[in-house]
Enzyme design. Structure first.
Site, PDB file in Angstrom:
ATOM      1  N   LYS A 152       0.854  -1.190   0.000  1.00 42.58           N
ATOM      2  CA  LYS A 152       0.000   0.000   0.000  1.00 42.58           C
ATOM      3  C   LYS A 152       0.882   1.229   0.000  1.00 42.58           C
ATOM      4  CE  LYS A 152       0.765   1.887   3.333  1.00 42.58           C
ATOM      5  NZ  LYS A 152       2.026   2.422   3.931  1.00 42.58           N
TER       6      LYS A 152
ATOM      7  N   TYR B 118      -4.150   4.354   6.450  1.00 41.87           N
ATOM      8  CA  TYR B 118      -4.623   3.424   7.487  1.00 41.87           C
ATOM      9  C   TYR B 118      -5.936   3.907   8.096  1.00 41.87           C
ATOM     10  CZ  TYR B 118      -0.289   0.767   7.374  1.00 41.87           C
ATOM     11  OH  TYR B 118       0.746  -0.025   6.976  1.00 41.87           O
TER      12      TYR B 118
HETATM   13  P1  NDP Z   1      12.538   1.566   1.849  1.00 39.78           P
HETATM   14  O1  NDP Z   1      13.078   2.843   1.331  1.00 39.78           O
HETATM   15  O2  NDP Z   1      13.058   1.075   3.148  1.00 39.78           O
HETATM   16  O3  NDP Z   1      12.783   0.412   0.786  1.00 39.78           O
HETATM   17  C1  NDP Z   1      12.381   0.540  -0.551  1.00 39.78           C
HETATM   18  C2  NDP Z   1      13.281  -0.324  -1.424  1.00 39.78           C
HETATM   19  O4  NDP Z   1      12.824  -0.204  -2.758  1.00 39.78           O
HETATM   20  C3  NDP Z   1      14.739   0.117  -1.464  1.00 39.78           C
HETATM   21  O5  NDP Z   1      15.503  -0.385  -0.411  1.00 39.78           O
HETATM   22  C4  NDP Z   1      15.188  -0.419  -2.797  1.00 39.78           C
HETATM   23  O6  NDP Z   1      15.504  -1.797  -2.660  1.00 39.78           O
HETATM   24  C5  NDP Z   1      13.920  -0.370  -3.656  1.00 39.78           C
HETATM   25  N1  NDP Z   1      13.935   0.731  -4.620  1.00 39.78           N
HETATM   26  C6  NDP Z   1      13.834   0.598  -5.959  1.00 39.78           C
HETATM   27  N2  NDP Z   1      13.907   1.778  -6.574  1.00 39.78           N
HETATM   28  C7  NDP Z   1      14.065   2.709  -5.608  1.00 39.78           C
HETATM   29  C8  NDP Z   1      14.211   4.117  -5.636  1.00 39.78           C
HETATM   30  N3  NDP Z   1      14.191   4.814  -6.770  1.00 39.78           N
HETATM   31  N4  NDP Z   1      14.368   4.772  -4.465  1.00 39.78           N
HETATM   32  C9  NDP Z   1      14.361   4.098  -3.289  1.00 39.78           C
HETATM   33  N5  NDP Z   1      14.236   2.735  -3.212  1.00 39.78           N
HETATM   34  C10 NDP Z   1      14.093   2.052  -4.380  1.00 39.78           C
HETATM   35  O7  NDP Z   1      10.967   1.724   1.893  1.00 39.78           O
HETATM   36  P2  NDP Z   1       9.941   0.821   2.698  1.00 39.78           P
HETATM   37  O8  NDP Z   1      10.395  -0.587   2.667  1.00 39.78           O
HETATM   38  O9  NDP Z   1       9.671   1.421   4.009  1.00 39.78           O
HETATM   39  O10 NDP Z   1       8.601   1.001   1.825  1.00 39.78           O
HETATM   40  C11 NDP Z   1       8.410   0.310   0.600  1.00 39.78           C
HETATM   41  C12 NDP Z   1       6.906   0.149   0.331  1.00 39.78           C
HETATM   42  O11 NDP Z   1       6.329  -0.592   1.394  1.00 39.78           O
HETATM   43  C13 NDP Z   1       6.124   1.452   0.251  1.00 39.78           C
HETATM   44  O12 NDP Z   1       5.125   1.340  -0.735  1.00 39.78           O
HETATM   45  C14 NDP Z   1       5.499   1.588   1.625  1.00 39.78           C
HETATM   46  O13 NDP Z   1       4.297   2.329   1.630  1.00 39.78           O
HETATM   47  C15 NDP Z   1       5.234   0.132   1.961  1.00 39.78           C
HETATM   48  N6  NDP Z   1       5.231  -0.120   3.410  1.00 39.78           N
HETATM   49  C16 NDP Z   1       4.211  -0.823   3.937  1.00 39.78           C
HETATM   50  C17 NDP Z   1       4.154  -1.105   5.275  1.00 39.78           C
HETATM   51  C18 NDP Z   1       3.059  -1.913   5.842  1.00 39.78           C
HETATM   52  O14 NDP Z   1       2.972  -2.033   7.055  1.00 39.78           O
HETATM   53  N7  NDP Z   1       2.201  -2.518   5.021  1.00 39.78           N
HETATM   54  C19 NDP Z   1       5.172  -0.597   6.184  1.00 39.78           C
HETATM   55  C20 NDP Z   1       6.253   0.103   5.526  1.00 39.78           C
HETATM   56  C21 NDP Z   1       6.256   0.327   4.183  1.00 39.78           C
HETATM   57  P3  NDP Z   1      16.681  -2.478  -3.507  1.00 39.78           P
HETATM   58  O15 NDP Z   1      17.933  -1.778  -3.046  1.00 39.78           O
HETATM   59  O16 NDP Z   1      16.619  -3.880  -3.112  1.00 39.78           O
HETATM   60  O17 NDP Z   1      16.365  -2.230  -4.942  1.00 39.78           O
END
Ligand code: NDP
Length: 368
Positions: A136, A221
């Site tokens: 989401k 949420y």
């Molecule tokens: P992060 O920034 O921690 O991680 C995102 C990952 O996406 C990066 O580590 C990277 O992984 C990849 N990525 C690919 N392209 C990009 C870019 N251009 N810039 C940054 N990262 C990129 O974010 P979150 O994990 O916190 O959030 C990711 C998603 O999960 C969002 O949509 C957020 O809303 C959702 N979320 C949902 C939660 C829930 O409880 N359901 C809780 C937290 C987040 P790599 O290096 O492996 O390519």
């Protein structure tokens, strides 16, 4: 222990009457039994903060298993490969992941990347013939969400959104109580969702990657919660935006929005979404016969809360473990959670977010 037993008894009764509704109790009840059915073979795309949490939680799943990785960071792939025993042939980057279409080891891809990338990545995964699990918000507006739904339908794959609260035991119990009439006619919902965001350079504050500010990330949420707590779809919204730091929260990145929603029964919701206040994770719902309050209401848990009859005592289970097992049950057996988690459910939230942004911008009441 008494309360856990009561809970399981109640749920096993309802499991008899509603055999195709997924309940976390199905898992608790099955805990002691070995499971030898099919496992959903999942690749995670985006090995960031939430992806890390999901991967860890999946180690306790019975019906879902982590088998593949898609990442733009080779060093993460190396680390995760070792940690989770993932073979090289199941590892991809953002340029070559279309090749998963020829990989029978992978059933589904869980997209856990910045919001602005979800739509294109979903379309590519669907085209490769794999089920899509997408975090989401599913995209950055309803139009994108609908495109995702249409693409997955056309490709004959499932599109599921990471609505982990739809599997959380206390939340599920409260929804059942509401359906069974324990609160009478739902009248009012209050949702407060927010935290103080740090690093101003992160993607969450970059409009292209996030699609918006607090509303997309955490306000959603309260929107989703209002819908499942009241059991209705809103017919209008109003919204007011406050911005104290226009440097950090640039054009199109909302810092704080208060919003109201009206429902066909006459019920109303009053909610707050913010990136500028802590300790905001609270739901309250009152009806003609009683109330429920939950705080924390959507954090990783344990969720805490009480109704007019006393505290909520359902056990805490890691949300993402329940979610992934529940999604496997849905994909393999068509077992639906108590509230949908499909792409259409995601589009409903996106339509409301679009309307809230419009209401905040124009000051108008927006009909849905
Ligand atoms: P992060 O920034 O921690 O991680 C995102 C990952 O996406 C990066 O580590 C990277 O992984 C990849 N990525 C690919 N392209 C990009 C870019 N251009 N810039 C940054 N990262 C990129 O974010 P979150 O994990 O916190 O959030 C990711 C998603 O999960 C969002 O949509 C957020 O809303 C959702 N979320 C949902 C939660 C829930 O409880 N359901 C809780 C937290 C987040 P790599 O290096 O492996 O390519």
């Amino acid at each position: 222990m008494g309360s856990r037993r009561d809970f399981l008894q109640k749920l096993s009764v309802s499991a008899v009457s509603l055999p195709l509704i997924y309940s976390p109790a199905n898992l608790f009840a099955a805990d002691s039994e070995p499971y030898d059915g099919p496992k959903l073979k999942v690749a995670i795309m985006g090995l960031g903060s939430y992806g890390t949490r999901v991967a860890k939680a999946m180690q306790s799943c019975k019906r879902a298993t982590l088998v593949g990785l898609i990442s733009g960071t080779p060093s993460k792939i190396e680390k995760w490969k070792t940690k989770y025993g993932i073979p090289e042939k199941n590892c991809y980057n953002y340029d070559n992941f279309d090749a998963i279409k020829d990989n029978p080891d992978i059933d589904a891809v869980y997209i856990i990347t910045p919001n602005g990338l979800h739509k294109d990545q979903t379309l590519r995964v669907a085209k490769a013939g794999k089920h899509v699990i997408c975090e989401k918000p599913m995209g950055i507006n309803a139009k994108e969400g609908q495109e995702m739904v249409d693409a997955c339908k056309a490709a004959n794959v499932k599109l599921l959104i990471g609505y982990r609260m739809h599997f959380e035991p206390k939340t599920v119990a409260v929804i059942k109580m509401r359906k069974e009439g324990m609160f009478g006619t739902p009248k009012f919902f209050q949702g407060q969702s927010g935290f103080t965001i740090g690093d101003p350079t992160q993607w969450r504050l970059n409009k292209e990657l996030s699609g918006g500010g607090a509303m997309m990330d955490i306000g959603i949420y309260s929107i989703n919660g209002a819908r499942y707590m009241l059991g209705e779809e809103p017919i209008w919204v109003t919204a007011q935006e406050t911005k104290t730091d226009p440097q950090k929260f640039k054009e199109g990145i909302d810092e704080t929005i208060q919003f109201q929603m009206g429902f066909p029964s006459g019920a109303v919701a009053n909610c707050l979404s913010t990136y500028n206040m802590n300790n905001l994770d609270r739901f309250f719902m009152t009806g003609s016969k009683g109330y429920v309050e939950m705080q924390p209401s959507t954090g990783y848990g344990p969720i805490e809360g009480r109704t007019h009859e006393g505290p909520l005592t359902q056990p805490h289970v890691t949300h993402q473990t329940l979610q992934m097992d529940g999604m496997a049950a849905l994909i393999f057996d068509g077992v639906q959670p108590i509230v949908p988690i499909d792409g259409e459910e995601g589009v409903k939230d996106m339509k409301i977010i679009d309307a809230i942004f419009l209401a905040a911008k124009t000051g108008n009441k927006i009909e849905l």
